[in-house]
Design a protein around this motif. Structure first.
Motif: not given
Lengths: 360, 365
Positions: A100-129
């Protein structure tokens, strides 16, 4: 944002994100990591205890490499949330456990996560083309506690893609429908990006054995993540990549591994069977000796420790049990360790914990 | 070769593991007579004799060799052919090598009844009369699915064990040392190894922890050779220590922080698995809450080692009742957890009785 700002304010979150996504030299990296460490040290009792036990406080801080890291397991045992007075707006969970104990990541909101996960993929080159994306995952509304579904949802929105992108519905991956969807997408001729867990690709490969390979358009790629945690079936990475390359007619270097986990906000990416993982500028990885806690020498094996400046709402430094070799430029991920490995007659955590802590 | 001849060969080769008197006791306890495999035995007005399986296929565990040794000894005692699927490689156990050493150490007449394989031999597996399998639930499930109708399948799935300190205040140094022996024997890797020490609510944890820590260090020093601590093992031990530090749990660590043992007081009575390799959790629990605290492992608890009350009698019946309701299949004094008698009902089952079949004759002798 200066040091007295309250990161619990959305505006402060935005300002922090802006700093992360801007240029970060070594001085800035040290400043940012000190700020976040000091803040989290003051506000998360478990982190403060660990840091004091390690003899590192914001006052004694000399280098970002001294920042104490919380073990991943701690996310299962206590709430690591740096806004004691606030209510978390988003909770991501690791795989469930029979205890009964999953690991939990508590976020105030998902905005920082959204921004860095999109930017991270973009900079890695996944969104090229401008690839057309498909996800072998349930959509975020069906899996609100999955950080991986959330990230893929952010990617979909960032690329302004509509339609049925998520192929798992109500817990079911409809392979016939997925194949049909892919066949139609192939006819459109745009590059495709297929994203899913390694295990979901094994499922596809097994189900489509005997069917003709699909010829994905030029520039397409496949992204796998998460390994085979908690699964009884697994195949070697080289075999998996060979089979994926054959089924989707893509070269080895068009197969990506995403290395991330629910307890973090940032991700590292590697291309091809032998590719090394690259972190974005706002996150770094140290390969550490578990006993001394110190970084290993180049060429030596150790455990992956993340310093993730985007992990603003929980703890910036996370010690994993993932095995890696330190290289001159970074690290080579060797394997993601199951929680514990006792086999045979001794009941270990791997049997009590269905699935493992790592992974989204 | 008769049963007694095989018994003599086995006990001469491994007198400490398989003493002659204990093997005889095992045969008598489970087959009714030491010669039940070799001749008719009168029983309840009829004559019976036991028939051994022709071929036993043993799928061995990767954590410890001792379960394989014992399983093989049972097959050899019965005179069966024994095919052994060896465990795979792992960095924290030498089980495979030790199983092979055991086979090499058998006298020629018995060694001829054993063959070892690194991978599962489908042909032998399908031809075996009995499959004895040790492993995870997934492994057991996969193997069971391969069995053919009529094939006996004896599964030893995952299990764990606990130490129960019944009267902490009256614990003497011999009993404390016995607890340390149980924790560190076989590097805590067996299903008979305690993963937690439970004591009644209200126990003064400080003094008890100090005593246990001293005993663990003394026992660790006495162990030769020391079990290995490769990177993955060291990582888990370090993780357990860090989690305790962050949660503010009291931990007793060895001098100079070596990785031989770790004692952690967890104020939450709910069972959590240990990373093993000498990491043991000390918890207290009220009698009324014992079943709830262990609910997650109910049905999987093999042995409860008892310290502190044995000198004055037996396990308190109230606690005993609580443990029995959790499916515990063995109680023993602390210090004996890893050393059950050969007559032990492994997982509550008769180890020889499960393997044989019986022939009845109602004809006059």
């Amino acid at each position: 944002m200066n040091r007295s700002d309250d990161l619990s304010l959305p505006a402060a979150h935005r300002a922090w994100t802006k700093r992360l996504l801007g240029p970060i030299n070594e001085t800035a990296w040290n400043e940012l990591s000190w700020e976040l460490f000091a803040r989290q040290f003051a506000r998360i009792p478990a982190y403060k205890r660990l840091a004091l036990g390690r003899g590192t406080t914001p006052k004694t801080f000399q280098s970002w490499k001294d920042i104490p890291a919380v073990p991943q397991q701690l996310f299962k045992r206590t709430r690591l949330f740096s806004h004691p007075a606030a209510r978390p707006g988003v909770v991501y969970e690791t795989s469930g456990t029979t205890t009964g104990r999953p690991g939990r990541q508590y976020l105030l909101d998902a905005e920082v996560y959204r921004a860095v996960s999109v930017e991270g993929a973009h900079r890695a080159g996944l969104f090229n083309g401008g690839p057309e994306l498909f996800f072998l995952m349930p959509p975020p509304r069906e899996a609100p506690h999955s950080s991986l579904s959330a990230m893929f949802g952010f990617w979909q929105k960032a690329l302004r893609q509509t339609g049925h992108r998520f192929q798992v519905r109500k817990g079911n991956l409809d392979l016939a429908s997925f194949r049909k969807t892919l066949a139609e997408a192939i006819k459109r001729g745009r590059p495709l990006g297929l994203c899913g867990t390694a295990f979901s690709f094994v499922h596809v490969l097994e189900a489509w054995t005997g069917l003709p390979p699909l010829r994905l358009p030029r520039g397409s790629w496949v992204l796998e993540t998460g390994g085979f945690k908690g699964r009884s079936r697994e195949i070697a990475k080289a075999d998996l990549y060979r089979q994926i390359a054959r089924l989707f007619s893509v070269p080895d270097h068009a197969i990506w591994n995403e290395y991330g986990m629910s307890e973090l906000s940032s991700q590292a990416y590697a291309r091809g069977t032998a590719g090394l993982h690259q972190t974005p500028p706002w996150a770094r990885v140290l390969v550490c000796d578990p006993v001394t806690g110190r970084e290993t020498a180049v060429g030596r094996r150790g455990l992956v420790r993340w310093i993730d400046l985007a992990n603003v709402d929980s703890v910036l430094a996370v010690q994993t049990l993932d095995l890696a070799e330190r290289t001159r430029d970074g690290f080579r991920l060797i394997g993601r360790m199951a929680r514990t490995e006792p086999r045979g007659c001794s009941l270990g955590a791997e049997d009590l914990l269905t699935g493992a802590a790592s992974g989204h | 070769m008769t049963t007694r001849q095989r018994l003599d060969l086995l006990s001469r080769a491994y007198p400490r593991l398989f003493p002659r008197t204990e093997l005889l006791r095992l045969l008598r306890a489970q087959l009714g007579h030491a010669d039940a495999l070799d001749r008719w035995i009168a029983r309840d007005g009829v004559r019976v004799r036991a028939r051994a399986p022709g071929l036993i296929y043993h799928v061995c565990a990767g954590n410890l060799a001792v379960s394989a040794w014992t399983s093989l000894a049972h097959g050899l005692l019965l005179g069966a052919r024994n095919a052994v699927k060896l465990p795979g490689d792992r960095d924290d156990s030498t089980a495979r090598r030790e199983i092979l050493d055991f086979v090499r150490g058998l006298p020629k007449q018995l060694r001829g009844l054993v063959e070892t394989h690194r991978t599962l031999d489908d042909d032998l597996f399908s031809r075996a009369d009995v499959i004895v399998a040790f492993g995870s639930d997934a492994t057991i499930g996969n193997l069971r699915a391969r069995t053919r109708p009529g094939q006996k399948f004896i599964a030893h799935g995952h299990a764990l064990s606990l130490l129960w300190i019944a009267e902490p205040d009256r614990l003497n140094s011999r009993q404390v040392r016995a607890c340390a022996v149980d924790v560190l024997a076989y590097d805590q890797l067996g299903c008979l190894s305690p993963q937690a020490i439970y004591a009644p609510a209200g126990t003064k944890i400080g003094p008890l922890g100090e005593k246990l820590a001293r005993a663990l260090e003394a026992e660790w020093r006495a162990i030769h050779p020391k079990p290995p601590r490769p990177l993955p093992v060291a990582a888990r031990i370090a993780e357990a220590r860090d989690v305790a530090l962050a949660l503010g749990h009291r931990a007793w660590l060895p001098p100079k922080g070596h990785l031989g043992w770790t004692l952690i007081h967890d104020p939450d009575p709910a069972f959590q698995p240990s990373p093993l390799h000498g990491v043991i959790y000390l918890r207290t629990v009220a009698e009324a809450k014992l079943t709830a605290a262990l609910a997650s492992v109910a049905g999987r608890i093999s042995t409860v080692g008892v310290a502190g009350q044995m000198a004055s009698g037996q396990l308190s019946s109230r606690w005993e009742k609580a443990f029995l309701s959790l499916g515990v299949s063995r109680f023993c004094p602390a210090g004996r957890m890893q050393f059950p008698p050969l007559t032990w009902h492994h997982d509550g089952r008769p180890v020889l009785g499960d393997l044989v079949t019986w022939i009845d004759s109602e004809l006059p002798a």
